[in-house]
Write an enzyme that holds these catalytic residues in place. Sequence first.
Site, PDB file in Angstrom:
ATOM      1  NE  ARG A   1      13.842 -64.161 -30.620  1.00 25.66           N
ATOM      2  CZ  ARG A   1      14.292 -65.214 -29.967  1.00 25.66           C
ATOM      3  NH1 ARG A   1      15.546 -65.553 -30.031  1.00 25.66           N
ATOM      4  NH2 ARG A   1      13.489 -65.937 -29.222  1.00 25.66           N
TER       5      ARG A   1
ATOM      6  CE  LYS B   1      11.740 -55.398 -34.585  1.00 31.19           C
ATOM      7  NZ  LYS B   1      11.890 -56.783 -34.976  1.00 31.19           N
ATOM      8  CG  ASN B   2      15.239 -56.996 -38.325  1.00 31.65           C
ATOM      9  OD1 ASN B   2      14.713 -56.828 -37.224  1.00 31.65           O
ATOM     10  ND2 ASN B   2      14.765 -57.861 -39.204  1.00 31.65           N
TER      11      ASN B   2
ATOM     12  CG  ASP C   1      11.156 -60.641 -41.107  1.00 30.69           C
ATOM     13  OD1 ASP C   1      10.791 -61.661 -40.501  1.00 30.69           O
ATOM     14  OD2 ASP C   1      12.059 -59.897 -40.706  1.00 30.69           O
TER      15      ASP C   1
ATOM     16  CG  ASP D   1       8.217 -61.919 -33.468  1.00 32.49           C
ATOM     17  OD1 ASP D   1       7.323 -61.269 -32.911  1.00 32.49           O
ATOM     18  OD2 ASP D   1       8.838 -61.537 -34.455  1.00 32.49           O
TER      19      ASP D   1
END
Length: 435
Positions: free
Chosen positions: A98, A23-24, A320, A122
Amino acid sequence: MSGAFQIRGGQRLSGEITPQGAKNEALQILCAVLLTDEEVRIKNIPDIQDINKLIEILANIGVKVKKNGKGDYTFKADDLNFDYTKSKEFKKDGTKLRGSVMLLGPMLSRFKEAYMPTPGGDKIGRRRLDTHFQGFVEMGAEFHFDEEEYFYTLKAKELNGKFILLEEASVTGTANIIMAAVLAKGKTRIYNAACEPYLQQLCKMLNRMGAQISGIGSNLLTIEGVTHLHGTEHTMLPDMIEIGSWIGLAAMTKSEITIKNVNWNQLGVIPSTFRKLGIQLEKSNDDIYIPSQEHYKVQKFIDGSILTVSDAPWPGFTPDLLSIVLVVATQAKGSVLIHQKMFESRLFFVDKLIDMGAQIILCDPHRATVIGLNHEIPLRGTVMTSPDIRAGNALLIAALSAEGQSIIHNIEQIDRGYEDIDNRLRSIGANIMRI
């Protein structure tokens, strides 16, 4: 799609699970398609809310988006509708995500102006964006923040290479400044740069597009500006947060699980951190094999003091995964101190674990001591709400190990980060339903 998960825990799972694309990494790579007017093909894109929103925003800016197959897209940013970024719609769309802040660098780079609403995402305390803007300003951009509209504006006649010392090794900040610097005039050096594998992936992709970035993987990046970038193909790494989560899941449920295609050489200290908790895991080709274990015993430090697990910028342990380590520690033999240094209020989800019977002392907003139950007293099922993406997944793992039924509400916080998670867990034997 909001709703809840209904989970019957306490069952052993078995089989193979393949991690989704990272994802990141995807958030950075997708923003980079704006840097060229040629086609960029990207594979292994996870099908999750945060990424799909970003693809939608790109389409609204005028990027031609073509879906070639599952997780495989071609993007072409040759005819953009720049006005959309000043519109009310963008003010609304951009706040939901974000990662959208990383559109600033490419826009500024290519159009000499960029707009951005205050990004959302978040609820894990304040995540400052100063680092990004300081870099842009040092390269010659003018920065304006409209306090009534919560809207950022950046403009630059031209961007010039500079020596930039980041005050924190922000991943998104580093990515943003790199994307602004690749087309800037002259040489940019970024010191205290983040050096995550995902950021290395971005740099390698940009270099294939014709950028000149050296020092990749270190905290000092040197970027020689070029005038033009061309198209390329790129494949995402697997998501290391998922990989760590499945290691934790195997340990908590005493399951034998193989995690496929994990790209071992990019996992850093993740495998060794779980081994410190006593979890056996083996490298088998590019997979992780976790045998079924009745118990796992926490290693102490050499001088006999209690094991501390804390987060740090890469190559340290990723923040995370701290919530996963915390959950896993609840059933270990021994005690662990979890120290969350990088974000505030990320440990507040321990209340839910205490309700389930875990022995945890929350020392302060950053530290929790976990006294392991050694699988002698299972956690109890309960009803809970997911506070953020990562804690949501940690609670899911707790519920899968607990006796009885659990309900987790607000699961869109889990869907934002994990693709089709209920079906993938069912395929290895989990009793989980969407209700």
